[in-house]
Motif scaffolding. Structure first.
Motif, PDB file in Angstrom:
ATOM      1  N   LYS A 145       4.053   5.857  -5.696  1.00 42.10           N
ATOM      2  CA  LYS A 145       3.833   5.972  -7.147  1.00 42.10           C
ATOM      3  C   LYS A 145       2.737   6.996  -7.451  1.00 42.10           C
ATOM      4  O   LYS A 145       2.824   7.735  -8.438  1.00 42.10           O
ATOM      5  CB  LYS A 145       3.449   4.608  -7.717  1.00 42.10           C
ATOM      6  CG  LYS A 145       4.552   3.567  -7.641  1.00 42.10           C
ATOM      7  CD  LYS A 145       4.088   2.228  -8.211  1.00 42.10           C
ATOM      8  CE  LYS A 145       5.173   1.166  -8.092  1.00 42.10           C
ATOM      9  NZ  LYS A 145       4.709  -0.151  -8.617  1.00 42.10           N
ATOM     10  N   LEU A 146       1.710   7.029  -6.595  1.00 44.45           N
ATOM     11  CA  LEU A 146       0.625   7.985  -6.800  1.00 44.45           C
ATOM     12  C   LEU A 146       1.142   9.418  -6.672  1.00 44.45           C
ATOM     13  O   LEU A 146       0.797  10.287  -7.485  1.00 44.45           O
ATOM     14  CB  LEU A 146      -0.494   7.728  -5.789  1.00 44.45           C
ATOM     15  CG  LEU A 146      -1.755   8.587  -5.933  1.00 44.45           C
ATOM     16  CD1 LEU A 146      -2.556   8.164  -7.150  1.00 44.45           C
ATOM     17  CD2 LEU A 146      -2.626   8.478  -4.688  1.00 44.45           C
ATOM     18  N   LYS A 147       1.964   9.672  -5.652  1.00 42.51           N
ATOM     19  CA  LYS A 147       2.523  11.008  -5.465  1.00 42.51           C
ATOM     20  C   LYS A 147       3.443  11.379  -6.628  1.00 42.51           C
ATOM     21  O   LYS A 147       3.455  12.530  -7.074  1.00 42.51           O
ATOM     22  CB  LYS A 147       3.296  11.063  -4.147  1.00 42.51           C
ATOM     23  CG  LYS A 147       2.442  10.882  -2.893  1.00 42.51           C
ATOM     24  CD  LYS A 147       1.453  12.008  -2.714  1.00 42.51           C
ATOM     25  CE  LYS A 147       0.683  11.866  -1.407  1.00 42.51           C
ATOM     26  NZ  LYS A 147      -0.333  12.935  -1.241  1.00 42.51           N
ATOM     27  N   ALA A 148       4.217  10.405  -7.125  1.00 42.86           N
ATOM     28  CA  ALA A 148       5.137  10.679  -8.225  1.00 42.86           C
ATOM     29  C   ALA A 148       4.397  10.961  -9.529  1.00 42.86           C
ATOM     30  O   ALA A 148       4.923  11.630 -10.420  1.00 42.86           O
ATOM     31  CB  ALA A 148       6.091   9.497  -8.415  1.00 42.86           C
ATOM     32  N   ALA A 149       3.152  10.460  -9.642  1.00 45.39           N
ATOM     33  CA  ALA A 149       2.385  10.630 -10.880  1.00 45.39           C
ATOM     34  C   ALA A 149       1.619  11.945 -10.913  1.00 45.39           C
ATOM     35  O   ALA A 149       1.001  12.273 -11.936  1.00 45.39           O
ATOM     36  CB  ALA A 149       1.410   9.462 -11.045  1.00 45.39           C
ATOM     37  N   GLU A 150       1.620  12.699  -9.825  1.00 45.53           N
ATOM     38  CA  GLU A 150       0.898  13.972  -9.811  1.00 45.53           C
ATOM     39  C   GLU A 150       1.463  14.906 -10.872  1.00 45.53           C
ATOM     40  O   GLU A 150       2.670  15.068 -10.997  1.00 45.53           O
ATOM     41  CB  GLU A 150       0.986  14.618  -8.419  1.00 45.53           C
ATOM     42  CG  GLU A 150       0.216  13.850  -7.363  1.00 45.53           C
ATOM     43  CD  GLU A 150       0.366  14.460  -5.975  1.00 45.53           C
ATOM     44  OE1 GLU A 150       1.227  15.353  -5.818  1.00 45.53           O
ATOM     45  OE2 GLU A 150      -0.368  14.045  -5.048  1.00 45.53           O
TER      46      GLU A 150
ATOM     47  N   GLN B  73      -4.003   8.592 -13.329  1.00 41.65           N
ATOM     48  CA  GLN B  73      -5.195   7.745 -13.441  1.00 41.65           C
ATOM     49  C   GLN B  73      -4.834   6.276 -13.244  1.00 41.65           C
ATOM     50  O   GLN B  73      -5.553   5.530 -12.568  1.00 41.65           O
ATOM     51  CB  GLN B  73      -5.862   7.956 -14.800  1.00 41.65           C
ATOM     52  CG  GLN B  73      -7.152   7.157 -14.979  1.00 41.65           C
ATOM     53  CD  GLN B  73      -7.806   7.431 -16.323  1.00 41.65           C
ATOM     54  OE1 GLN B  73      -7.297   8.193 -17.117  1.00 41.65           O
ATOM     55  NE2 GLN B  73      -8.933   6.799 -16.570  1.00 41.65           N
ATOM     56  N   LYS B  74      -3.707   5.857 -13.822  1.00 36.50           N
ATOM     57  CA  LYS B  74      -3.261   4.462 -13.667  1.00 36.50           C
ATOM     58  C   LYS B  74      -2.886   4.181 -12.210  1.00 36.50           C
ATOM     59  O   LYS B  74      -3.287   3.156 -11.638  1.00 36.50           O
ATOM     60  CB  LYS B  74      -2.048   4.226 -14.572  1.00 36.50           C
ATOM     61  CG  LYS B  74      -1.359   2.871 -14.393  1.00 36.50           C
ATOM     62  CD  LYS B  74      -2.253   1.721 -14.791  1.00 36.50           C
ATOM     63  CE  LYS B  74      -1.475   0.401 -14.881  1.00 36.50           C
ATOM     64  NZ  LYS B  74      -0.821   0.008 -13.635  1.00 36.50           N
ATOM     65  N   ALA B  75      -2.127   5.079 -11.590  1.00 36.83           N
ATOM     66  CA  ALA B  75      -1.712   4.880 -10.197  1.00 36.83           C
ATOM     67  C   ALA B  75      -2.909   4.892  -9.259  1.00 36.83           C
ATOM     68  O   ALA B  75      -2.953   4.151  -8.275  1.00 36.83           O
ATOM     69  CB  ALA B  75      -0.711   5.963  -9.795  1.00 36.83           C
ATOM     70  N   GLU B  76      -3.901   5.733  -9.569  1.00 35.60           N
ATOM     71  CA  GLU B  76      -5.105   5.826  -8.737  1.00 35.60           C
ATOM     72  C   GLU B  76      -5.902   4.526  -8.801  1.00 35.60           C
ATOM     73  O   GLU B  76      -6.399   4.038  -7.776  1.00 35.60           O
ATOM     74  CB  GLU B  76      -5.948   7.006  -9.208  1.00 35.60           C
ATOM     75  CG  GLU B  76      -7.063   7.393  -8.277  1.00 35.60           C
ATOM     76  CD  GLU B  76      -7.796   8.621  -8.758  1.00 35.60           C
ATOM     77  OE1 GLU B  76      -8.135   9.480  -7.942  1.00 35.60           O
ATOM     78  OE2 GLU B  76      -8.051   8.735  -9.983  1.00 35.60           O
ATOM     79  N   THR B  77      -6.029   3.968  -9.990  1.00 32.69           N
ATOM     80  CA  THR B  77      -6.735   2.693 -10.143  1.00 32.69           C
ATOM     81  C   THR B  77      -6.034   1.583  -9.371  1.00 32.69           C
ATOM     82  O   THR B  77      -6.687   0.751  -8.727  1.00 32.69           O
ATOM     83  CB  THR B  77      -6.820   2.319 -11.632  1.00 32.69           C
ATOM     84  OG1 THR B  77      -7.491   3.353 -12.347  1.00 32.69           O
ATOM     85  CG2 THR B  77      -7.577   1.015 -11.819  1.00 32.69           C
TER      86      THR B  77
ATOM     87  N   LEU C   4       0.834  -1.211   0.000  1.00 34.32           N
ATOM     88  CA  LEU C   4       0.000   0.000   0.000  1.00 34.32           C
ATOM     89  C   LEU C   4       0.865   1.257   0.000  1.00 34.32           C
ATOM     90  O   LEU C   4       0.609   2.198  -0.767  1.00 34.32           O
ATOM     91  CB  LEU C   4      -0.916  -0.014   1.225  1.00 34.32           C
ATOM     92  CG  LEU C   4      -1.824   1.214   1.415  1.00 34.32           C
ATOM     93  CD1 LEU C   4      -2.865   1.288   0.309  1.00 34.32           C
ATOM     94  CD2 LEU C   4      -2.502   1.154   2.780  1.00 34.32           C
ATOM     95  N   GLU C   5       1.899   1.278   0.835  1.00 33.25           N
ATOM     96  CA  GLU C   5       2.764   2.465   0.896  1.00 33.25           C
ATOM     97  C   GLU C   5       3.546   2.641  -0.400  1.00 33.25           C
ATOM     98  O   GLU C   5       3.733   3.765  -0.884  1.00 33.25           O
ATOM     99  CB  GLU C   5       3.716   2.366   2.079  1.00 33.25           C
ATOM    100  CG  GLU C   5       4.563   3.618   2.252  1.00 33.25           C
ATOM    101  CD  GLU C   5       5.382   3.614   3.526  1.00 33.25           C
ATOM    102  OE1 GLU C   5       5.707   4.706   4.021  1.00 33.25           O
ATOM    103  OE2 GLU C   5       5.689   2.514   4.033  1.00 33.25           O
ATOM    104  N   SER C   6       3.996   1.539  -0.987  1.00 31.04           N
ATOM    105  CA  SER C   6       4.724   1.610  -2.256  1.00 31.04           C
ATOM    106  C   SER C   6       3.847   2.213  -3.348  1.00 31.04           C
ATOM    107  O   SER C   6       4.309   3.016  -4.167  1.00 31.04           O
ATOM    108  CB  SER C   6       5.195   0.203  -2.654  1.00 31.04           C
ATOM    109  OG  SER C   6       5.792   0.221  -3.931  1.00 31.04           O
ATOM    110  N   GLN C   7       2.556   1.838  -3.353  1.00 28.95           N
ATOM    111  CA  GLN C   7       1.651   2.386  -4.364  1.00 28.95           C
ATOM    112  C   GLN C   7       1.366   3.866  -4.110  1.00 28.95           C
ATOM    113  O   GLN C   7       1.166   4.637  -5.049  1.00 28.95           O
ATOM    114  CB  GLN C   7       0.342   1.597  -4.373  1.00 28.95           C
ATOM    115  CG  GLN C   7      -0.546   1.885  -5.572  1.00 28.95           C
ATOM    116  CD  GLN C   7       0.156   1.613  -6.892  1.00 28.95           C
ATOM    117  OE1 GLN C   7       0.762   0.567  -7.093  1.00 28.95           O
ATOM    118  NE2 GLN C   7       0.108   2.577  -7.793  1.00 28.95           N
ATOM    119  N   LEU C   8       1.364   4.274  -2.833  1.00 25.49           N
ATOM    120  CA  LEU C   8       1.176   5.696  -2.529  1.00 25.49           C
ATOM    121  C   LEU C   8       2.349   6.518  -3.057  1.00 25.49           C
ATOM    122  O   LEU C   8       2.161   7.637  -3.559  1.00 25.49           O
ATOM    123  CB  LEU C   8       1.026   5.888  -1.016  1.00 25.49           C
ATOM    124  CG  LEU C   8       0.942   7.346  -0.526  1.00 25.49           C
ATOM    125  CD1 LEU C   8      -0.201   8.099  -1.205  1.00 25.49           C
ATOM    126  CD2 LEU C   8       0.785   7.391   0.982  1.00 25.49           C
TER     127      LEU C   8
END
Length: 326
Positions: A22-27, A34-38, A16-20
């Motif tokens: 990626k989400l922050k890096a995709a901003e 959109q991909k990271a959010e999914t 979960l933290e690893s995906q977060l």
């Protein structure tokens, strides 16, 4: 469903933290975000299911397994709260309940830890891990990479003698072949993909959540009366890809009260020892229309229920009675 192992709880937290991260890096990039959010929505859902399974494990009556996974120094549950609170989703998921229901599961585990005298350790862990700090940037701005070393100067080359004169080439012979195209395609943006998905298979997900608010009243004769005449049920329906415009629209969110006549006034009598084992179970059902599916549309339907868990404490002098409900 029994609760997950300590290793599974830890692996889910790390994922979960690893995906977060990626989400922050995709901003800043609509396509990447959109991909990271999914992807992170799936991690949130798995985290919620693991925590709820630990709360609802009927074999863990003394909460030994739950304390092994989330107790100790309370690091894991503090990290779960830290990571979940740091997740910011787009308006697309404004009505999605997976993130708030995950935080609700964290609340329930924290309350149970406080009941088990882990309050001080829980607070210390929260002070340490909240707010969330991005491990890829050490909690601050992105690290600046050191400049690459300048290349060493190349040694001077000796001058080469001028080449001998070469006779001019003969003019090319006429040809009937079409000249090669010089058209060049330049991609200036990833853009969005526009596909005709009117014939695609639809994946329908129905999430069922329940709000249980029992009233517990102690009597002078030692009996306890539990009143739960109804529960609030919420149905959330989502479709991927979006529902076709030609089909009948459906309500994405429905809420209603489900009556429970047997629980209108349930008496726990310690003298008569009823109900048996101080435990009572009942079931009720109700028909609800969700959507009308066209005959020519291929669909896959799945459902997920989030069963509530809670407790009510009754204090009588130095004695305490806890009524659990799920």
């Amino acid at each position: 469903q029994g609760m997950a192992s300590v290793e599974e709880v830890e692996n889910c937290l790390v994922s979960l933290e690893s995906q977060l991260v990626k989400l922050k890096a995709a901003e800043g990039s609509a396509v990447r975000f959109q991909k990271a959010e999914t992807d992170i929505i799936g991690k949130i859902e798995k985290s919620r299911d693991i925590m709820m399974a630990s709360l609802q494990d009927v074999t863990d009556k003394d909460r030994t397994k739950l304390l092994e996974a989330f107790g100790g120094d309370c690091r894991r549950i503090a990290k779960y709260r830290s990571v979940l609170q740091a997740i910011t989703l787009s308006d697309k998921y404004s009505s999605d309940q997976r993130l708030p229901s995950s935080l609700n599961a964290v609340n329930l585990i924290e309350n149970l830890l406080r009941e088990k005298n882990y309050g001080d350790k829980l607070k210390a862990a929260q002070d340490r891990f909240i707010p969330w700090k991005n491990p890829s940037t050490n909690g601050g701005e992105a690290p600046v990479e050191p400049p690459a070393p300048k290349p060493a100067a190349a040694p001077a080359e000796e001058p080469t003698p001028a080449p001998a004169a070469v006779p001019a080439p003969a003019p090319p012979k006429p040809t009937l072949e079409a000249p090669k195209s010089t058209t060049e395609t330049i991609v200036i943006s990833e853009g969005e993909k526009f596909e005709n998905n009117s014939d695609e298979k639809r994946n329908i997900m129905v999430e069922i959540s329940v709000d249980v608010q029992p009233q517990v009243d102690p009597e002078q004769n030692g009996c306890i009366i539990l009143k739960l005449p109804s529960i609030k049920v919420k149905l959330e329906t989502s479709v991927t890809p979006p529902w076709p415009d030609t089909a009948t629209p459906f309500e994405s969110c429905q809420e209603f009260q489900l009556p429970i006549p047997e629980m209108a006034a349930l008496v726990f009598d310690p003298v008569k020892k009823t109900p048996v084992g101080a435990r009572y179970e009942c079931s009720v059902s109700q028909h609800v229309d969700l959507m009308e599916i066209p005959a020519d549309l291929e669909v896959s339907v799945k459902s997920k229920s989030l069963s509530p868990w809670g407790s009510v404490q009754l204090h009588d002098g130095s004695e305490m009675t806890v009524v659990h409900h799920t």
